[in-house]
Design a protein around this motif. Structure first.
Motif, PDB file in Angstrom:
ATOM      1  N   PRO A  62      32.852  33.022  31.247  1.00  0.00           N
ATOM      2  CA  PRO A  62      32.012  32.599  32.377  1.00  0.00           C
ATOM      3  C   PRO A  62      32.793  32.677  33.684  1.00  0.00           C
ATOM      4  O   PRO A  62      33.943  32.255  33.751  1.00  0.00           O
ATOM      5  CB  PRO A  62      31.659  31.146  32.038  1.00  0.00           C
ATOM      6  CG  PRO A  62      31.987  30.970  30.589  1.00  0.00           C
ATOM      7  CD  PRO A  62      33.108  31.917  30.309  1.00  0.00           C
ATOM      8  N   VAL A  63      32.161  33.240  34.707  1.00  0.00           N
ATOM      9  CA  VAL A  63      32.768  33.297  36.042  1.00  0.00           C
ATOM     10  C   VAL A  63      32.126  32.255  36.950  1.00  0.00           C
ATOM     11  O   VAL A  63      32.805  31.387  37.488  1.00  0.00           O
ATOM     12  CB  VAL A  63      32.631  34.706  36.658  1.00  0.00           C
ATOM     13  CG1 VAL A  63      33.172  34.710  38.102  1.00  0.00           C
ATOM     14  CG2 VAL A  63      33.372  35.732  35.817  1.00  0.00           C
ATOM     15  N   GLY A  67      23.812  34.083  36.120  1.00  0.00           N
ATOM     16  CA  GLY A  67      25.234  33.852  36.326  1.00  0.00           C
ATOM     17  C   GLY A  67      26.056  35.089  36.060  1.00  0.00           C
ATOM     18  O   GLY A  67      25.582  36.068  35.462  1.00  0.00           O
ATOM     19  N   LEU A  68      27.297  35.053  36.494  1.00  0.00           N
ATOM     20  CA  LEU A  68      28.206  36.186  36.373  1.00  0.00           C
ATOM     21  C   LEU A  68      29.196  35.927  35.243  1.00  0.00           C
ATOM     22  O   LEU A  68      29.804  34.855  35.167  1.00  0.00           O
ATOM     23  CB  LEU A  68      28.955  36.385  37.691  1.00  0.00           C
ATOM     24  CG  LEU A  68      29.614  37.744  37.933  1.00  0.00           C
ATOM     25  CD1 LEU A  68      28.558  38.844  38.044  1.00  0.00           C
ATOM     26  CD2 LEU A  68      30.458  37.699  39.208  1.00  0.00           C
ATOM     27  N   LEU A  95      37.430  36.003  41.513  1.00  0.00           N
ATOM     28  CA  LEU A  95      36.003  36.319  41.542  1.00  0.00           C
ATOM     29  C   LEU A  95      35.178  35.063  41.790  1.00  0.00           C
ATOM     30  O   LEU A  95      34.235  35.070  42.585  1.00  0.00           O
ATOM     31  CB  LEU A  95      35.577  36.967  40.224  1.00  0.00           C
ATOM     32  CG  LEU A  95      36.047  38.396  40.001  1.00  0.00           C
ATOM     33  CD1 LEU A  95      35.849  38.803  38.540  1.00  0.00           C
ATOM     34  CD2 LEU A  95      35.302  39.362  40.925  1.00  0.00           C
ATOM     35  N   ASN A  96      35.560  33.981  41.138  1.00  0.00           N
ATOM     36  CA  ASN A  96      34.824  32.725  41.312  1.00  0.00           C
ATOM     37  C   ASN A  96      34.877  32.256  42.762  1.00  0.00           C
ATOM     38  O   ASN A  96      33.865  31.821  43.329  1.00  0.00           O
ATOM     39  CB  ASN A  96      35.397  31.648  40.389  1.00  0.00           C
ATOM     40  CG  ASN A  96      34.714  30.307  40.559  1.00  0.00           C
ATOM     41  OD1 ASN A  96      35.116  29.493  41.392  1.00  0.00           O
ATOM     42  ND2 ASN A  96      33.658  30.084  39.799  1.00  0.00           N
ATOM     43  N   ALA A  97      36.050  32.359  43.368  1.00  0.00           N
ATOM     44  CA  ALA A  97      36.199  31.923  44.760  1.00  0.00           C
ATOM     45  C   ALA A  97      35.342  32.758  45.700  1.00  0.00           C
ATOM     46  O   ALA A  97      34.694  32.227  46.612  1.00  0.00           O
ATOM     47  CB  ALA A  97      37.672  32.003  45.176  1.00  0.00           C
ATOM     48  N   GLU A  98      35.295  34.071  45.462  1.00  0.00           N
ATOM     49  CA  GLU A  98      34.512  34.948  46.339  1.00  0.00           C
ATOM     50  C   GLU A  98      33.013  34.762  46.122  1.00  0.00           C
ATOM     51  O   GLU A  98      32.224  34.816  47.076  1.00  0.00           O
ATOM     52  CB  GLU A  98      34.913  36.407  46.126  1.00  0.00           C
ATOM     53  CG  GLU A  98      36.361  36.729  46.447  1.00  0.00           C
ATOM     54  CD  GLU A  98      36.738  36.446  47.892  1.00  0.00           C
ATOM     55  OE1 GLU A  98      35.853  36.196  48.739  1.00  0.00           O
ATOM     56  OE2 GLU A  98      37.958  36.465  48.192  1.00  0.00           O
ATOM     57  N   PRO A 111      34.090  28.114  36.479  1.00  0.00           N
ATOM     58  CA  PRO A 111      33.924  28.701  35.149  1.00  0.00           C
ATOM     59  C   PRO A 111      33.696  27.647  34.072  1.00  0.00           C
ATOM     60  O   PRO A 111      32.873  27.834  33.165  1.00  0.00           O
ATOM     61  CB  PRO A 111      35.245  29.448  34.931  1.00  0.00           C
ATOM     62  CG  PRO A 111      35.711  29.800  36.311  1.00  0.00           C
ATOM     63  CD  PRO A 111      35.311  28.616  37.148  1.00  0.00           C
ATOM     64  N   GLU A 112      34.421  26.528  34.186  1.00  0.00           N
ATOM     65  CA  GLU A 112      34.270  25.471  33.177  1.00  0.00           C
ATOM     66  C   GLU A 112      32.880  24.838  33.240  1.00  0.00           C
ATOM     67  O   GLU A 112      32.260  24.560  32.200  1.00  0.00           O
ATOM     68  CB  GLU A 112      35.346  24.404  33.379  1.00  0.00           C
ATOM     69  CG  GLU A 112      36.758  24.877  33.063  1.00  0.00           C
ATOM     70  CD  GLU A 112      37.390  25.684  34.190  1.00  0.00           C
ATOM     71  OE1 GLU A 112      38.497  26.222  33.963  1.00  0.00           O
ATOM     72  OE2 GLU A 112      36.794  25.790  35.280  1.00  0.00           O
TER      73      GLU A 112
END
Length: 316
Positions: A116-117, A253-254, A268-271, A297-298
């Motif tokens: 999960p991203v 979701g990504l 990626l999560n931050a962007e 992600p969590e």
């Protein structure tokens, strides 16, 4: 297995740790986002809007590739088998939680094969009927169903589709009696029959039904989410309309392949989080009837676990 999903995701996240240089060198080439549906739907539009933002932020092209088929499992399988380097991602929808329950021959394991991203959006749904049908409220629709046993039809986009699940939730919440499901290849394929009153009702994505509601061809009875939608503030929630506790919202979701370096996932999560927080993107989502929604992600892993448990209880 379901109750172990969170721990499996967390183990995967920790195991994906890579040298600190991974983030500084990523990306070194174009990034591809696989969309497991045809062009024009919410997942496709989200991927393209998000892809534009990510391309600018990452400094590399972000390519959108549509790979529809088999309840979105064709595209998901492509990403599951891709190299875990952050260059092949999946813009997935709620089918990620539903397919493992309904399909015994999935070419991937939802828990073991994906990282999960971030969540990207929520998709509110709306109860709609033809403007020709003398039904003006959700309570009147429920009465109409009860008064016409075996004669009422509702539209879905297939087995395990959000429309079907939303209707099953309604039947779980209130006594409806016998309904006949009519399956279509997509919301747009169902709309002509719904508008002409050849099918009785549909619980459809607000983004898909909105143009027909605004034109007066469809009548909105209630939204499926716990809160009213700002685009249609006069349409009550299902709970306000008399179905206590009703809550249905689909999502997207990504994901990355399992084993993707932790540093790449967090970049990626931050962007994604930054992009979804921008005023222009949030407005574009709202105009489509969607709600921009990022997560860690969590958090996304825990959310997916809850979805799988919820739908397994309903569908089994």
């Amino acid at each position: 297995m379901l109750k172990n999903i969170v721990s499996l995701f967390l183990v995967a996240l920790l195991a994906a740790a890579a040298p600190a240089s991974a983030q500084s060198t990523y990306p070194a080439k174009p990034v591809k986002i696989v969309v497991p549906v045809t062009t024009g739907g919410p997942s496709d539009l989200v991927a393209r809007l998000l892809g534009d933002k990510l391309s600018a932020a990452l400094g590399k092209p972000v390519i959108i590739e549509n790979r529809p088929g088999a309840s979105q499992s064709v595209g998901a399988a492509v990403v599951a088998k891709a190299d875990p380097d952050g260059y092949t991602l999946l813009q997935a929808a709620a089918n990620m939680a539903i397919n493992p329950i309904l399909m015994n021959d999935l070419p991937y394991d939802t828990v073991k094969d994906f990282m999960p991203v971030s969540l990207t959006h929520l998709t509110p749904y709306v109860f709609v009927v033809s403007a020709q049908l003398p039904v003006n409220t959700l309570a009147e629709l429920i009465k109409h169903v009860r008064d016409n046993p075996g004669k009422v039809t509702y539209g879905t986009t297939g087995q395990g589709s959000p429309q079907q699940l939303a209707t099953l939730l309604l039947a779980q919440a209130v006594t409806l009696g016998t309904l006949t499901e009519v399956q279509y290849k997509g919301s747009s394929a169902a709309h002509p029959d719904l508008i002409s009153n050849r099918i009785t009702f549909m619980i459809d994505p607000l983004a898909a039904a909105a143009p027909h509601i605004k034109s007066g061809n469809l009548r909105a009875l209630a939204v499926s989410a716990p809160q009213r939608n700002p685009s249609f503030p006069n349409v009550p929630t299902a709970a306000e309309a008399g179905v206590s506790g009703y809550d249905f919202v689909s999502w997207g979701g990504l994901f990355a392949p399992a084993g993707t370096p932790r540093e790449v996932v967090m970049r990626l999560n931050a962007e994604v989080t930054k992009a979804l927080g921008s005023d222009d993107l949030r407005k574009r989502f709202e105009d489509m009837g969607l709600v921009a929604k990022a997560s860690s992600p969590e958090e996304f892993g825990k959310f997916l676990q809850a979805e799988m448990i919820r739908w397994k209880a309903l569908l089994k």
